[in-house]
Design an enzyme around this catalytic site. Structure first.
Site, PDB file in Angstrom:
ATOM      1  N   SER A  85      46.295 -17.237  -1.600  1.00  0.00           N
ATOM      2  CA  SER A  85      46.083 -16.687  -0.255  1.00  0.00           C
ATOM      3  C   SER A  85      45.563 -15.253  -0.266  1.00  0.00           C
ATOM      4  O   SER A  85      44.933 -14.815   0.693  1.00  0.00           O
ATOM      5  CB  SER A  85      47.389 -16.758   0.539  1.00  0.00           C
ATOM      6  OG  SER A  85      48.429 -16.095  -0.177  1.00  0.00           O
TER       7      SER A  85
ATOM      8  N   GLU B 224      50.269  -7.204  14.760  1.00  0.00           N
ATOM      9  CA  GLU B 224      51.453  -6.818  13.993  1.00  0.00           C
ATOM     10  C   GLU B 224      51.083  -7.028  12.532  1.00  0.00           C
ATOM     11  O   GLU B 224      50.153  -7.791  12.227  1.00  0.00           O
ATOM     12  CB  GLU B 224      52.632  -7.724  14.393  1.00  0.00           C
ATOM     13  CG  GLU B 224      52.708  -9.070  13.694  1.00  0.00           C
ATOM     14  CD  GLU B 224      51.522 -10.011  14.042  1.00  0.00           C
ATOM     15  OE1 GLU B 224      50.962  -9.887  15.140  1.00  0.00           O
ATOM     16  OE2 GLU B 224      51.171 -10.839  13.192  1.00  0.00           O
TER      17      GLU B 224
ATOM     18  N   LYS C 250      43.740 -13.914   5.862  1.00  0.00           N
ATOM     19  CA  LYS C 250      43.985 -13.424   7.236  1.00  0.00           C
ATOM     20  C   LYS C 250      42.696 -13.218   8.026  1.00  0.00           C
ATOM     21  O   LYS C 250      42.680 -13.370   9.249  1.00  0.00           O
ATOM     22  CB  LYS C 250      44.782 -12.108   7.191  1.00  0.00           C
ATOM     23  CG  LYS C 250      46.163 -12.258   6.606  1.00  0.00           C
ATOM     24  CD  LYS C 250      47.065 -13.092   7.506  1.00  0.00           C
ATOM     25  CE  LYS C 250      48.406 -13.338   6.870  1.00  0.00           C
ATOM     26  NZ  LYS C 250      49.301 -14.180   7.661  1.00  0.00           N
TER      27      LYS C 250
END
Ligand SMILES: Cc1ncc(COP(=O)(O)O)c(/C=N/[C@H](C(=O)O)[C@@H](O)C(C)C)c1O
Length: 387
Positions: free
Chosen positions: A370, A103, A81
């Site tokens: 990830s 969010e 991210k």
């Protein structure tokens, strides 16, 4: 901003000026050497790129294929991210915005946004469903430590969809001084393209690394799909390489047949959510169906529009695995490789286990790891740490 019939900008007109301003900035920075240089420096010196492409020897022996893990879990903040959050924070600064809103579901994107905001001295407000606040407590504490305000969202089923709704509503009311960092390849144009372009560093590095290590392209690339950003990031640089098979893995939760899942691409149909047209889990009269997954990061009823395009075109195969399969894969990587993977990434690992019988010894499989699994301790404890 369209991928075939998918994508677009289905938002209130009041957002159009902000989206057009963002699109102009995004187009400019793509060819702005100074911007790209600053971002590259930040990704290398602050976030720890390039991330390793690690040959998982014991996992490969166990499954009978050559399995490489792209270690996005080793990024600063523990997931992919940050790649997108840093890029968008630089754009927000370029646009003179003083505040970041975001969010989050799993909390990783919230932490990444809070981290980027702290690094650039910006305020940060993160919208998070009450249910997700409960199940990702560690990340909530991290966001607050990093100076962000975490706003609990109690509408709907208190997870990601609802947090995203609240973030969009807030942005409409504060569009002058704040930038909304969307955490995945979803939302109105230009977000799906912009987030993809910030995440494609994963695939660009992977291509270079696998050529150096194996002298050829991978046979299969596997990644989990929530909104779709880590998958799009690792797939996109290989899209023109027809020999590379791509598999996106969604969350089947308690099993598709139970209705408690988040399998958007195989079980959904075309609809509009959060500003873009894409596959969507919805009832016959178009109401969004609340999804379910043990992993907060995959618990999303929509999916990025470019994934919908790749599903229809057949360029990417989309499958799903259940909570139980993901938890088993989580435990397997811990014991075989000493790596604790995020529950989201565990869905991609589980798919490799499912495919193992059809793979040859020398089939090269790249799995996008990830994120790391520290945040998922409470979720996996009942299954993997029975007293
Ligand atoms: C470690 C990890 N891996 C995969 C995902 C799924 O998001 P995508 O890569 O955008 O499909 C996630 C998603 N996390 C988001 C979050 O942290 O807020 C997610 O909940 C939403 C932004 C979509 C994640 O944390």
């Amino acid at each position: 901003g369209y991928f075939g019939p998918y994508g677009g900008r289905y938002v209130p007109e009041t957002l159009f000026p902000a989206l057009e301003e963002l699109d102009r900035a995004y187009q400019e920075v793509r060819t702005d050497g100074d911007f790209q240089e600053e971002l590259k420096l930040l990704l290398n010196k602050y976030s720890g790129r390039p991330t390793p492409l690690y040959y998982a020897e014991r996992l490969s022996d166990a499954l009978g294929a050559k399995i490489y893990l792209k270690r996005e879990d080793l990024n600063h903040t523990g997931a992919h991210k940050i790649n997108n959050a840093l890029g968008q924070a630089l754009i927000a600064r370029r646009l003179g915005k003083k505040r970041i809103i975001a969010e989050t579901g799993a909390g990783q994107h919230g932490v990444a946004s809070a981290t980027a905001a702290a690094r650039f001295g910006m305020e940060c407000t993160v919208f998070m469903g009450e249910l997700d606040i409960e199940r990702q407590r560690m990340n909530v504490d991290r966001m607050r430590l990093l100076g962000a305000e975490v706003v609990p969202v109690s509408s709907g089923n208190k997870t990601l969809k609802d947090a995203t709704n609240e973030a969009i509503r807030h942005w409409v009311a504060h569009v002058e001084d704040c930038h909304y960092i969307i955490g995945s390849v979803v939302g109105p144009h230009p977000y799906p393209s912009m987030v993809r372009d910030f995440q494609r560093i994963i695939g660009d590095e992977t291509k270079e690394q696998i050529m150096a290590d194996e002298g050829r392209l991978p046979d299969v690339v596997v990644a989990c799909v929530g909104g779709g950003s880590n998958a799009m990031g690792i797939f996109y640089p290989f899209v023109e390489d027809d020999s590379v098979r791509m598999i996106g893995v969604e969350a089947a939760g308690h099993g598709v047949e139970t209705g408690e899942h988040a399998v958007t691409l195989s079980e959904g149909r075309v609809g509009v959510l959060h500003g873009s047209r894409s596959y969507l889990l919805q009832t016959d009269d178009g109401q969004v169906i609340e999804p379910y997954s043990l992993s907060a990061g995959l618990d999303y009823p929509g999916v990025g529009p470019q994934h919908s395009f790749f599903k229809d075109s057949g360029r990417v195969e989309y499958v799903s695995v259940t909570d139980d399969q993901a938890v088993a894969a989580y435990g397997e990587l811990c014991s075989l490789e000493g790596i604790i993977p995020a529950l989201e990434s565990s869905h991609a690992l589980a798919q490799v286990s499912v495919m193992a019988p059809e793979l040859d010894e020398d089939t090269i499989v790249v799995v996008n790891l990830s994120g790391r699994g520290d945040k998922d301790m409470d979720s996996v404890r009942p299954f993997l740490l029975k007293e």
